[in-house]
Structure formats: structure tokens, C-alpha cells
Scaffold this active site. Structure first.
Site, PDB file in Angstrom:
ATOM      1  N   GLU A 177      46.920  42.091  51.170  1.00 23.54           N
ATOM      2  CA  GLU A 177      45.607  42.292  50.548  1.00 23.54           C
ATOM      3  C   GLU A 177      44.469  42.084  51.543  1.00 23.54           C
ATOM      4  O   GLU A 177      43.996  40.960  51.729  1.00 23.54           O
ATOM      5  CB  GLU A 177      45.419  41.344  49.352  1.00 23.54           C
ATOM      6  N   LYS A 219      47.343  45.874  48.567  1.00 24.80           N
ATOM      7  CA  LYS A 219      46.330  45.574  47.536  1.00 24.80           C
ATOM      8  C   LYS A 219      44.945  45.656  48.177  1.00 24.80           C
ATOM      9  O   LYS A 219      44.458  44.680  48.740  1.00 24.80           O
ATOM     10  CB  LYS A 219      46.572  44.183  46.943  1.00 24.80           C
TER      11      LYS A 219
HETATM   12  P1  13P Z   1      39.996  40.627  40.996  1.00 21.39           P
HETATM   13  O1  13P Z   1      40.664  41.808  40.351  1.00 21.39           O
HETATM   14  O2  13P Z   1      39.258  39.744  40.051  1.00 21.39           O
HETATM   15  O3  13P Z   1      39.197  41.027  42.206  1.00 21.39           O
HETATM   16  O4  13P Z   1      41.166  39.686  41.505  1.00 21.39           O
HETATM   17  C1  13P Z   1      42.238  40.243  42.119  1.00 21.39           C
HETATM   18  C2  13P Z   1      42.763  39.312  43.114  1.00 21.39           C
HETATM   19  O5  13P Z   1      43.859  38.815  42.983  1.00 21.39           O
HETATM   20  C3  13P Z   1      41.927  38.997  44.285  1.00 21.39           C
HETATM   21  O6  13P Z   1      42.712  38.369  45.244  1.00 21.39           O
END
Ligand code: 13P
Length: 340
Positions: A177, A219
Site C-alpha cells: 500500500e 492497495k
Molecule cells: P480508508 O479506506 O479509510 O482510506 O482506509 C483504508 C486503509 O486501510 C488505509 O490504510
């Protein structure tokens, strides 16, 4: 290459237009969420709320995986079943947040680097024993005056890649991510430019470290106008920019891209995902939302156990809407008023 357990797990999480519930808020972040509904952030309230979400009837039709926090993966439902088992028994794959947060990057004014590599190999083994089959590490890239710098992007990409390699060694699918924050005043074009640099550097690191791209999920943020930008892009513009940007830098071997919501409203996050899927790409395009799956459910619950069922149906409705969007089949008319 013959499919491995990692490939199968990565694909199973997003199969059938399912997505991920990010319920891995750290103790500090969940406190902010509970504060917003005037509920005290005790361990019991956190457990109750997460149990409410995980036990929601029908969650398994739209949610393929749930990201848990360290505290949650050690907690149990009222009947003593571990919360990870509550999910696994319905075919929802439990995952775990393993980074220890984004901290000031020394020498890089205004930028963050994510920590948590020390001791990670042993923690991953322990989490696997507790039922986790995938993990999450979030890097944060900030847009601002003269930032992000190449050095900061590289440091975050390097940490993501080292984390991902440790996960694959442990038989755990890494969610990679690299989040370009969407709360500055930048244009869509600036988000495109920074997202391209970030993803390019991330995949270069993953390639250099020999990661198995079919055994991970990406992600990312959508390519979107910053919250403070006067000219907000439409869903169609966001979708076109996101898919075009990713076609240039995300290998087709990656089985799934699961977007974060990053502060978009619930319906916005659904509408944008739907527009992205109307265009499509070589990857499965789905969701891994935290706030955009939980905001209405949290409010519907309000800390009162009597509202638990209503909150569950609000949550499952949101998950269904996103699953429709992951199929490119969502429309505003499907947004029925939620039952009281
Ligand atoms: P949000 O969808 O609230 O941005 O959170 C996703 C997430 O896991 C961020 O690390």
C-alpha cells in the site's frame, strides 16, 4: 508457473467482485472514530464494534478479506470463538496490519516513512498461527511544496518491498500500500505524476527483490484531485486517469488492485470504483475501504447494543454497493434509503 497457495489466496480475496474491509485502525485511530459518536474507546467497545461488523449476516457475499489490528486478532466473540475464526468460518480471509505506523522521515522535512521491519519475520509467523493469511503495510506519500522527494519515495518503496518479501517467505500474501494522500490542494494531473513516480519506484523495488507479483495485492490511491483543489474531477475523469496511469506502471501479473478510500465519502468511493470498472484493465479492480465502508454503520450503531442489527444491515448494504461497483454494475438508484 504453477499456482501456489499465495496466488490462490490473493485471487480468492477479490474473487466474485468481492473486496476487503479495512478494520485495522490502530488504537489511536479507532479512538478518533469512537470519539466521533461519543463512545469511549475501551477494549470492550472496540471488541464489540468489530464483532458487530464481522458477524454481520451476508458479509461473505461482498467481503473476501478483512484486515485486523494486533489487538483484534487476539480477541474473541461473545461465544469464545476468536474473531479471526468468526471470519474464516464464513469463508472471509483474515488479514493483519503489520506496520507500526508512518513516522517523520529524518532528513526529509514534511515527509513520512513507515516503520515496523524489526522483528517482522517472527511476528508474521505468530500472526499466521493466529489465522492471518494476508497482511498490510501502508506507506504514506505527501504532496506539498517540493515534496514528495525521490529519496522519500525510494525509502518507502524499499521498506514495502522488504516487508512484502518477508510476508511471502512466511506464506502470507502482502498487500502493498503506497498511499499518495489526497488531502492537499493539488490537481488531478499532479496526483497522476506523483502516483506514477511512487508506483514506478515501488515495482522497481519489488522486481529487484524478486517478489512473486502473482502472490501480492496492490492497495493504491485513485488518481484524484486533492481535497483542497478548486477544480474537482468527475468520476469519469478520475477513472480514466487512474486506469491510464496504472497501465503505464503496474504489471499485469498483479492479480488485484484494491483501492483505499482515503477520505472520499462513501458514495463517492463507490461511484469512482464503478467508473474505474466500466473501463477496466488487466487486473481485478476492487476495494479495500476503511472509512467508506464503516462511516454510516458506525453512526447507526452509536454505541447502543440495541442498534447492532441496524448497523449490520447498513454495513452490509455498503459492502454490496461496492461489490456492485467492482463489477461495474452500480448505479445511484441502487442506493436505497437504509432501514432504521
Ligand atoms: P480508508 O479506506 O479509510 O482510506 O482506509 C483504508 C486503509 O486501510 C488505509 O490504510
Amino acid at each position: 508457473m504453477a499456482p501456489t497457495e499465495l496466488h490462490e489466496t490473493a485471487r480468492a480475496i477479490v474473487a466474485g467482485h468481492k473486496g476487503i474491509l479495512a478494520a485495522d485502525e490502530s488504537t489511536g485511530t479507532i479512538k478518533k472514530r469512537l470519539d466521533s459518536i461519543d463512545v469511549e474507546s475501551t477494549e470492550e467497545n472496540r471488541r464489540f464494534y468489530r464483532q458487530l461488523l464481522f458477524a454481520a449476516p451476508g458479509i461473505e457475499d461482498s467481503i473476501g478479506g478483512v484486515i485486523l489490528y494486533d489487538e483484534t486478532i487476539r480477541q474473541s466473540a461473545d461465544d469464545g470463538t476468536s474473531l479471526a475464526e468468526v471470519l474464516a468460518s464464513k469463508g472471509v480471509i483474515p488479514g493483519i496490519k503489520v506496520d507500526t505506523g508512518a513516522h517523520d522521515h529524518a532528513g526529509y522535512q514534511g515527509e513520512k516513512v513507515t516503520e515496523g521491519l524489526d522483528g517482522l519475520r517472527a511476528r508474521l509467523d505468530a500472526y499466521r498461527d493466529l489465522g492471518a493469511r494476508f497482511a498490510k503495510w501502508r506507506a504514506v506519500i505527501t504532496i506539498g511544496d517540493g515534496i514528495p522527494t525521490d529519496g522519500n519515495i525510494r525509502a518507502n518503496a524499499h521498506a514495502l518491498s522488504r516487508y512484502a518479501a518477508l510476508c511471502q517467505d512466511a506464506g502470507i500474501v502482502p498487500i502493498v500500500e503506497p498511499e499518495v494522500l489526497m488531502d492537499a490542494d493539488n490537481t488531478l494531473e499532479e496526483c497522476w505524476e506523483v502516483t506514477t513516480r511512487t508506483l514506478h519506484e515501488t515495482f522497481a523495488a519489488l522486481y529487484e527483490d524478486g517478489l512473486d507479483l502473482q502472490g501480492l495485492l496492490l492497495k493504491p490511491n485513485m488518481v484524484i484531485s486533492g481535497k483542497g483543489c478548486a477544480e474537482q474531477a468527475s468520476a469519469d475523469q478520475i477513472a480514466r486517469a487512474t486506469v491510464d496511469c496504472f497501465l503505464g506502471v503496474v504489471p499485469a501479473a498483479v492479480p488485484g488492485i484494491v483501492f483505499l478510500s482515503g477520505g472520499q465519502s462513501e458514495v463517492q468511493a463507490t461511484e469512482n470504483l464503478n467508473a474505474i470498472n466500466r473501463i477496466g484493465g488487466p487486473w481485478t479492480l476492487s476495494y479495500s475501504y476503511g472509512r467508506a465502508l464503516q462511516a454510516s454503520a458506525l453512526e447507526a450503531w452509536g454505541g447502543d447494543p440495541a442498534n447492532a442489527e441496524a448497523a449490520q444491515s447498513v454495513f452490509v448494504h455498503r459492502a454490496r454497493m461496492n461489490s456492485r461497483a467492482a463489477a461495474g454494475e452500480w448505479s445511484a438508484e441502487l442506493e436505497q434509503p437504509v432501514p432504521a
